[in-house]
Design an enzyme around this catalytic site. Structure first.
Site, PDB file in Angstrom:
ATOM      1  N   CYS A 131       0.818  -1.231   0.000  1.00  0.00           N
ATOM      2  CA  CYS A 131       0.000   0.000   0.000  1.00  0.00           C
ATOM      3  C   CYS A 131       0.847   1.275   0.000  1.00  0.00           C
ATOM      4  O   CYS A 131       0.561   2.226  -0.731  1.00  0.00           O
ATOM      5  CB  CYS A 131      -0.938  -0.014   1.206  1.00  0.00           C
ATOM      6  N   HIS A 244      -2.912   6.234   4.582  1.00  0.00           N
ATOM      7  CA  HIS A 244      -1.503   6.395   4.957  1.00  0.00           C
ATOM      8  C   HIS A 244      -0.990   7.732   4.424  1.00  0.00           C
ATOM      9  O   HIS A 244      -1.325   8.140   3.303  1.00  0.00           O
ATOM     10  CB  HIS A 244      -0.641   5.295   4.328  1.00  0.00           C
TER      11      HIS A 244
HETATM   12  N1  LIG Z   1      -4.959  -3.675   4.986  1.00  0.00           N
HETATM   13  C1  LIG Z   1      -4.273  -3.045   4.018  1.00  0.00           C
HETATM   14  O1  LIG Z   1      -4.207  -1.797   3.945  1.00  0.00           O
HETATM   15  C2  LIG Z   1      -3.560  -3.850   2.973  1.00  0.00           C
HETATM   16  C3  LIG Z   1      -2.997  -3.155   1.892  1.00  0.00           C
HETATM   17  C4  LIG Z   1      -2.318  -3.878   0.902  1.00  0.00           C
HETATM   18  C5  LIG Z   1      -2.222  -5.250   1.010  1.00  0.00           C
HETATM   19  N2  LIG Z   1      -2.771  -5.891   2.072  1.00  0.00           N
HETATM   20  C6  LIG Z   1      -2.641  -7.358   2.119  1.00  0.00           C
HETATM   21  O2  LIG Z   1      -3.934  -7.926   1.891  1.00  0.00           O
HETATM   22  C7  LIG Z   1      -4.072  -9.148   2.649  1.00  0.00           C
HETATM   23  C8  LIG Z   1      -5.306  -9.054   3.531  1.00  0.00           C
HETATM   24  O3  LIG Z   1      -5.182  -7.960   4.403  1.00  0.00           O
HETATM   25  P1  LIG Z   1      -6.410  -7.413   5.271  1.00  0.00           P
HETATM   26  O4  LIG Z   1      -5.922  -6.141   5.836  1.00  0.00           O
HETATM   27  O5  LIG Z   1      -7.683  -7.446   4.528  1.00  0.00           O
HETATM   28  O6  LIG Z   1      -6.475  -8.534   6.448  1.00  0.00           O
HETATM   29  P2  LIG Z   1      -7.704  -8.962   7.363  1.00  0.00           P
HETATM   30  O7  LIG Z   1      -8.657  -7.858   7.558  1.00  0.00           O
HETATM   31  O8  LIG Z   1      -7.081  -9.572   8.563  1.00  0.00           O
HETATM   32  O9  LIG Z   1      -8.437 -10.098   6.497  1.00  0.00           O
HETATM   33  C9  LIG Z   1      -7.861 -11.351   6.281  1.00  0.00           C
HETATM   34  C10 LIG Z   1      -8.771 -12.200   5.416  1.00  0.00           C
HETATM   35  O10 LIG Z   1      -8.107 -13.445   5.143  1.00  0.00           O
HETATM   36  C11 LIG Z   1      -9.029 -14.500   5.437  1.00  0.00           C
HETATM   37  N3  LIG Z   1      -8.345 -15.743   5.778  1.00  0.00           N
HETATM   38  C12 LIG Z   1      -7.623 -16.022   6.888  1.00  0.00           C
HETATM   39  N4  LIG Z   1      -7.217 -17.323   6.873  1.00  0.00           N
HETATM   40  C13 LIG Z   1      -7.694 -17.853   5.720  1.00  0.00           C
HETATM   41  C14 LIG Z   1      -7.647 -19.138   5.139  1.00  0.00           C
HETATM   42  N5  LIG Z   1      -7.004 -20.138   5.738  1.00  0.00           N
HETATM   43  N6  LIG Z   1      -8.244 -19.319   3.936  1.00  0.00           N
HETATM   44  C15 LIG Z   1      -8.902 -18.319   3.323  1.00  0.00           C
HETATM   45  N7  LIG Z   1      -9.011 -17.081   3.841  1.00  0.00           N
HETATM   46  C16 LIG Z   1      -8.410 -16.849   5.016  1.00  0.00           C
HETATM   47  C17 LIG Z   1      -9.854 -13.959   6.560  1.00  0.00           C
HETATM   48  O11 LIG Z   1     -11.026 -14.747   6.701  1.00  0.00           O
HETATM   49  P3  LIG Z   1     -11.785 -14.967   8.127  1.00  0.00           P
HETATM   50  O12 LIG Z   1     -12.701 -13.791   8.288  1.00  0.00           O
HETATM   51  O13 LIG Z   1     -12.524 -16.230   7.930  1.00  0.00           O
HETATM   52  O14 LIG Z   1     -10.742 -15.022   9.186  1.00  0.00           O
HETATM   53  C18 LIG Z   1     -10.110 -12.544   6.062  1.00  0.00           C
HETATM   54  O15 LIG Z   1     -11.127 -12.560   5.095  1.00  0.00           O
HETATM   55  C19 LIG Z   1      -2.736  -9.318   3.377  1.00  0.00           C
HETATM   56  O16 LIG Z   1      -1.884 -10.096   2.577  1.00  0.00           O
HETATM   57  C20 LIG Z   1      -2.204  -7.899   3.460  1.00  0.00           C
HETATM   58  O17 LIG Z   1      -0.801  -7.853   3.589  1.00  0.00           O
HETATM   59  C21 LIG Z   1      -3.446  -5.235   3.044  1.00  0.00           C
END
Ligand SMILES: NC(=O)c1ccc[n+]([C@@H]2O[C@H](COP(=O)([O-])OP(=O)(O)OC[C@H]3O[C@@H](n4cnc5c(N)ncnc54)[C@H](OP(=O)(O)O)[C@@H]3O)[C@@H](O)[C@H]2O)c1
Length: 341
Positions: A131, A244
């Site tokens: 990001c 950010h």
């Molecule tokens: N947040 C940001 O600003 C941002 C920006 C760029 C990239 N990212 C990347 O995007 C990804 C997700 O980030 P996020 O912020 O959205 O995280 P998050 O809010 O913690 O969401 C994680 C997601 O992954 C799912 N998950 C966990 N274990 C799983 C499994 N075994 N199989 C399938 N799905 C599973 C969760 O499902 P449950 O609800 O069932 O637990 C939830 O839907 C990460 O790789 C992060 O580095 C995030």
């Protein structure tokens, strides 16, 4: 227009929810949609265009019939399942860090290097950058095209939503506790308590003393810009909810006459909105950018002790341009779709 069958892995997370909302908001021509999350979400549903769609867990063959799968469940899930989505015939747009620095995989910000995208009909993984990297390179691009670049330095001020749902919850809970007089000594999500505090560490710290978020910004910026320039990053988690901010120093190769000239150059950049010196508001904040699509720039000025170096303040929504919006813009380019509005 032909319909596109879409999967969202991590549909219940902060990025996955933003993907789902943006698919509707931008009028993406979705045919079938499948939502995936962990076992813990089985039995839950997500609403898409007024219809309740059940959450599934990834399993072999689950991507068959899909044209496009967005991954936002973390590095391990992407490493295991994105190649399977490609084998099943889909384009996999991956938000994790799993493939970003793989030389075989395109790391794309459409405003900059859309030429690397695969054509539709050729299944492949496309990596979405970190990001903080995305908003930085969008702001650097018009300056680099016009003046060339010698070096970039950046200090970030990153909101808790960058750590997903857990990060958001932690800010609310720890702030409430602190206001009730229960100061926390530690945090379950961040390396130090986040309520009323700034934490100069995002990710693990390596032998050189850099944390993983800093290394991502430095390496990914070079890969996207296709330039081996010096990039130095210092990343800080701050107790803001979403978006950010970055203080950026860019040393140009050719001289620029004035801050207005730099602002004019930035204002011509795709995806950028410039808040100019002397206008109101004079600069963006996290609240300016949160829930909006542009990368905002303000506080442009020359370094008084180094006439080739310019300072600017760059702010964007990490869940939108920093993640889901960039991913959907990648898909729009591949499938040749004009977004609504
Ligand atoms: N947040 C940001 O600003 C941002 C920006 C760029 C990239 N990212 C990347 O995007 C990804 C997700 O980030 P996020 O912020 O959205 O995280 P998050 O809010 O913690 O969401 C994680 C997601 O992954 C799912 N998950 C966990 N274990 C799983 C499994 N075994 N199989 C399938 N799905 C599973 C969760 O499902 P449950 O609800 O069932 O637990 C939830 O839907 C990460 O790789 C992060 O580095 C995030």
């Amino acid at each position: 227009m032909s319909r596109i069958n879409v999967g969202v892995v991590g549909a219940t997370g902060a990025v996955g929810e933003t993907f789902t909302n943006l698919l509707e908001e931008r009028g993406f021509p979705v045919g079938e949609i499948r939502f995936f999350a962990s076992q813990a979400s089985l039995g839950r549903t997500r609403v898409f265009k007024g219809r309740e769609i059940p959450i599934r867990v990834p399993e072999d063959g689950c991507f068959k019939g899909l044209d496009l799968v967005f991954f936002s469940s973390g590095d391990g899930i992407s490493r295991e399942w994105a190649p399977k989505a490609v084998a099943d015939g889909a384009i996999a747009v991956d938000n994790s860090a799993a493939f970003r620095m793989n030389p075989e995989v395109a790391l794309v910000v459409p405003e900059i290097n859309a030429d690397l995208l695969p054509p539709k009909g050729r299944p492949a993984i496309v990596a979405n950058p970190n990001c903080s990297t995305i908003q930085l390179v969008v702001a650097l691009k018009p300056l680099i095209e016009r003046y060339g670049v010698q070096a970039v330095r950046v200090a970030s001020y990153q909101s808790v939503s960058g750590a997903g749902r857990d990060g958001i919850e932690e800010l609310f809970n720890s702030t409430r506790q602190a206001l009730e007089g229960e100061e926390q000594e530690t945090s379950a999500v961040f390396p130090a308590p986040i309520a009323f505090n700034c934490v100069p560490q995002i990710g693990s710290i390596d032998d050189q003393g850099f944390c993983s978020e800093e290394v991502k910004i430095m390496n990914e910026t070079r890969k996207i810009l296709r330039r081996e320039i010096p990039v130095s990053a210092f990343t800080v988690r701050v107790p803001t909810l979403n978006a950010h901010a970055e203080a950026v120093w860019i040393t140009l190769s050719k001289p620029a006459g004035s801050a207005k000239e730099i602002e004019d150059c930035l204002a011509g950049g795709e995806g950028l909105q410039v808040l100019r010196h002397g206008q109101r508001p004079a600069y963006p904040t996290q609240k300016t950018a949160s829930g909006r699509d542009p990368v905002y720039v303000g506080r442009v000025r020359r370094d008084p002790d180094d006439s080739g170096t310019w300072l600017m303040w760059v702010v964007a929504d990490n869940l939108r341009k920093g993640a889901a919006l960039n991913g959907i813009q990648i898909a729009e380019r591949i499938f040749d779709i004009q977004p609504r509005g």
